[in-house]
Every structure is written in structure tokens, then in C-alpha cells.
Design an enzyme around this catalytic site. Structure first.
Site, short mmCIF file in Angstrom:
data_model
loop_
_atom_site.label_atom_id
_atom_site.label_comp_id
_atom_site.label_asym_id
_atom_site.label_seq_id
_atom_site.Cartn_x
_atom_site.Cartn_y
_atom_site.Cartn_z
N LYS A 194 30.03 1.45 -18.43
CA LYS A 194 29.02 2.41 -18.98
C LYS A 194 29.34 3.05 -20.41
CE LYS A 194 26.11 6.42 -17.87
NZ LYS A 194 25.62 7.54 -16.91
N LYS B 230 25.56 -0.99 -19.25
CA LYS B 230 24.74 -0.02 -19.47
C LYS B 230 24.70 0.59 -20.86
CE LYS B 230 22.90 4.36 -18.13
NZ LYS B 230 23.08 5.65 -17.12
N SER C 272 16.71 4.52 -20.77
CA SER C 272 15.48 5.38 -21.38
C SER C 272 15.14 5.39 -22.77
CB SER C 272 15.69 6.98 -21.05
OG SER C 272 16.81 7.44 -21.62
C1 PBG Z 1 23.86 10.34 -15.45
C2 PBG Z 1 23.22 9.19 -15.83
C3 PBG Z 1 22.74 9.14 -17.16
C4 PBG Z 1 21.88 7.77 -16.99
C5 PBG Z 1 21.81 7.56 -15.88
N1 PBG Z 1 22.82 8.19 -15.23
C6 PBG Z 1 22.80 9.88 -18.42
C7 PBG Z 1 24.03 9.97 -19.01
O1 PBG Z 1 25.14 9.45 -18.39
O2 PBG Z 1 24.08 11.14 -19.69
C8 PBG Z 1 20.96 7.33 -18.28
C9 PBG Z 1 19.91 6.53 -17.90
C10 PBG Z 1 19.03 6.48 -18.85
O3 PBG Z 1 18.90 6.67 -20.07
O4 PBG Z 1 17.85 5.77 -18.59
N2 PBG Z 1 25.18 10.45 -15.00
#
Ligand code: PBG
Length: 328
Positions: free
Chosen positions: A196, A254, A280
């Protein structure tokens, strides 16, 4: 004799093109992210995610029934937590009657065979908007991992089939796996957000949950000390391999589109299912361009989803899941 090979022959008609097509999407490829809020009869559109909503439990129930009818049989749950319930340790995350726990139960009652995965991280519960405990300008690793394990047990207790740790703390998969085993949840799966990246594409999601890091002294302004540097490739393999060794059933890359090189590399490297999260910001970009009339929404959406699967995704978490299935 020139030419012996005419590659265009296999492109002559739709019948032959579909016969030789290598990548085909099906509803069971998708994992549908859902945003849950407190209250009754709430279905509010997320400003930066057109046609995507935060839903109260009653509407969540309707939504999952509709998804099931469409052949979409896996969901990934996120909750928006009221400010007064947030603290540094995410105490609300382990409330047996908390919103996540109720959402799991609501779905399992309405649609018992729906696969329910839950987000495991502190950020929606954190008064500082971080995935872990903040202490003197740092994010504590091991103390956070202990809470994530408690959170996972709480979700499993409520009926979650899989927990999905999205926090990127070190060692959390092992601790969560051991905790699940100790508590008898031997069939609860772990889908780990393994690779991630610290990405600006998460912006709209943080609007949806009001979970962005707060701007304050002694609070890191970004997530770069735990999420990965997007310049790195080998690190993604190391992270993913570590999560598998620690007991992850499914691993994830991701965001999606900008990281398809990583997806292919991981797919070639490991022997467990690989999920990709089309996040998103990716959703928002296409919606915005389509609203302006600059891109053909459906055509570009399908091209992107096929590209994600072609790159090696076995599972696609995407806000486009319903739009895509309607076109299939
Ligand atoms: C939280 C989380 C996030 C997303 C999924 N779980 C945001 C982040 O890490 O700040 C992002 C998903 C998206 O942008 O669609 N841990």
C-alpha cells in the site's frame, strides 16, 4: 511470400475477437467497498465521489440485497465515526455495539452468504486521522498492532469472514493471525493491504470518512512513515512476501492503475490470490472527466478494469463494481 502472418485476421469480427479474447470480467471478480454512517434512512452522496454514498444501516441492508441480486457477493466495509467517539487509541473500534460490528451483523442477517470483509486500521476512529497511535510526532508500531488484533477479533466475533488490515504497521499480520487462532477463529481470513503506497489518490476516501490526518503540532502531516514510497518496487515484493509468511490469505496492491507494474510483478512472484484496489481518486478522476464530456465513462471504465485484471488482479476492489456489472 509476404506476409505469412496477418495479425488483423483475428480482429475481423466481434465473433472472432471475443473468441480469442484473453481477459474477461465477471461479477465475482469484484469486491464492493461500502461506507456506513450512524442514523436512519441516510444515503448521502460523497462530494468528491459522484454517485457513491454513505449509508445508514437500513439502507446498507437494501444495498447488499441489491448487490447480491446483481451477482456481486463480496463487500469491504468502512465506517464513518462521529468526532466525539474518536480518540488516539481508536477505543471505539472494539466496541461490540460499534457501527462496524452492527454493520457486519446487519449484512449477515439480510444476506447470510454475502462475503463480508472489514477494514482494520485506526484512522476512522483516530482523533488525529492516523492508522496508528500517535506519540510525540511518531506513529507507534507495536502498540498499534495489539489494538488491530483486538479489532480483528471484535470483527470476527460480529461475523466478518475476512479482516482486511490497511494500516501498514510491521508485523500486524502475524499478531492478528495468532490472535484469531487463539480465539478459535480458525476460518477467518486475512486480506492484507500488503503493498500500500502513500498516495495522493486517497483524497476522496478521506473526505468520505472525514479521516485525513489533522493539521496539528506533533502530528505527522502524512502517512509516509508507514505507507510505502511510490518510487519503490522491490519493497513491494518484500512487504508482500512478509505478509504471506505471517499468514495472509490474500495480498493486495493499492492504488490500482498507476501500480499495474507492481501488480504484474507480485502476480508472477507469489502463489496466493492478489487483490487490487482501484481507489477513490481513480474513481473521482474518471467521473469528473466524464461529467465534463471529455471521456466516454463506460468505455474508459471497462478499459481500466480489464487492464487491472490483465495485469494480474484476481480480485478487484472498485467503486465502479455496480456500473461495470450493469454493462456486462
Ligand atoms: C485507511 C484506508 C484508506 C483507504 C482504504 N483504507 C485511506 C488511507 O490510507 O489514508 C483508501 C481507499 C481509497 O482511496 O479508495 N487505512
Amino acid at each position: 511470400m509476404y506476409p505469412l502472418r496477418r495479425n488483423r485476421r483475428l480482429r475481423t469480427t466481434e465473433a472472432i475477437r471475443s473468441m480469442v479474447r484473453e481477459t474477461i470480467l465477471t461479477p465475482s471478480d469484484f469486491l464492493v467497498p461500502l461506507f456506513v454512517v450512524e442514523g436512519k434512512n441516510i444515503k448521502e452522496e460523497i462530494a468528491s465521489m459522484p454517485n457513491y454514498y454513505r449509508m445508514s444501516l437500513d439502507n446498507l441492508e437494501k444495498e447488499v440485497k441489491e448487490l447480491w441480486e446483481m451477482g456481486l457477493c463480496s463487500v469491504l466495509l468502512f465506517v464513518k465515526v462521529a468526532d466525539n467517539l474518536k480518540d488516539n487509541k481508536g477505543t471505539e473500534a472494539i466496541n461490540p455495539n460499534g457501527l462496524m460490528q452492527l454493520a457486519i451483523q446487519t449484512i449477515k442477517n439480510a444476506c447470510p452468504d454475502m462475503l463480508v470483509m472489514t477494514d482494520v486500521a485506526l484512522d476512522p476512529y483516530s482523533s488525529f486521522g492516523h492508522d496508528g497511535i500517535v506519540h510525540e510526532g511518531h506513529i507507534l508500531n507495536d502498540e498499534t498492532v495489539d489494538i488491530l488484533a483486538e479489532m480483528s477479533i471484535s470483527h470476527a466475533n460480529a461475523g466478518a469472514d475476512f479482516v482486511a488490515p490497511s494500516d501498514m504497521m510491521d508485523g500486524r499480520i502475524l499478531t492478528i493471525r495468532e490472535a484469531l487462532e487463539d480465539e478459535g477463529f480458525t476460518n477467518t481470513g486475512i486480506m492484507s493491504y500488503s503493498a500500500k503506497y502513500a498516495s495522493a489518490y486517497y483524497g476522496p476516501f478521506r473526505d468520505a470518512l472525514d479521516s485525513a490526518p489533522v493539521d496539528s503540532k506533533n502530528v505527522p502531516k502524512d502517512k509516509k512513515t508507514y505507507q510505502m514510497d511510490f518510487a519503490n518496487r522491490f519493497e513491494a515484493i518484500a512487504e508482500t512476501q512478509a505478509d504471506i509468511d505471517e499468514g495472509a490469505d490474500i495480498v493486495m496492491v493499492k492504488p490500482g492503475l498507476c501500480y499495474l507494474d507492481i501488480v504484474r510483478e507480485i502476480r508472477n512472484e507469489v502463489e496466493v490470490p492478489v487483490a487490487v484496489y482501484q481507489v477513490s481518486g481513480e474513481y473521482a478522476m474518471l467521473k469528473a472527466a466524464a461529467e465534463k464530456g471529455w471521456l466516454d465513462h463506460d468505455a474508459v471504465m471497462m478499459e481500466q478494469l480489464i487492464a487491472i485484471k490483465r495485469a494480474g488482479a484476481n480480485i478487484i476492489a472498485s467503486y465502479f463494481a455496480k456500473d461495470a456489472v450493469r454493462l456486462m
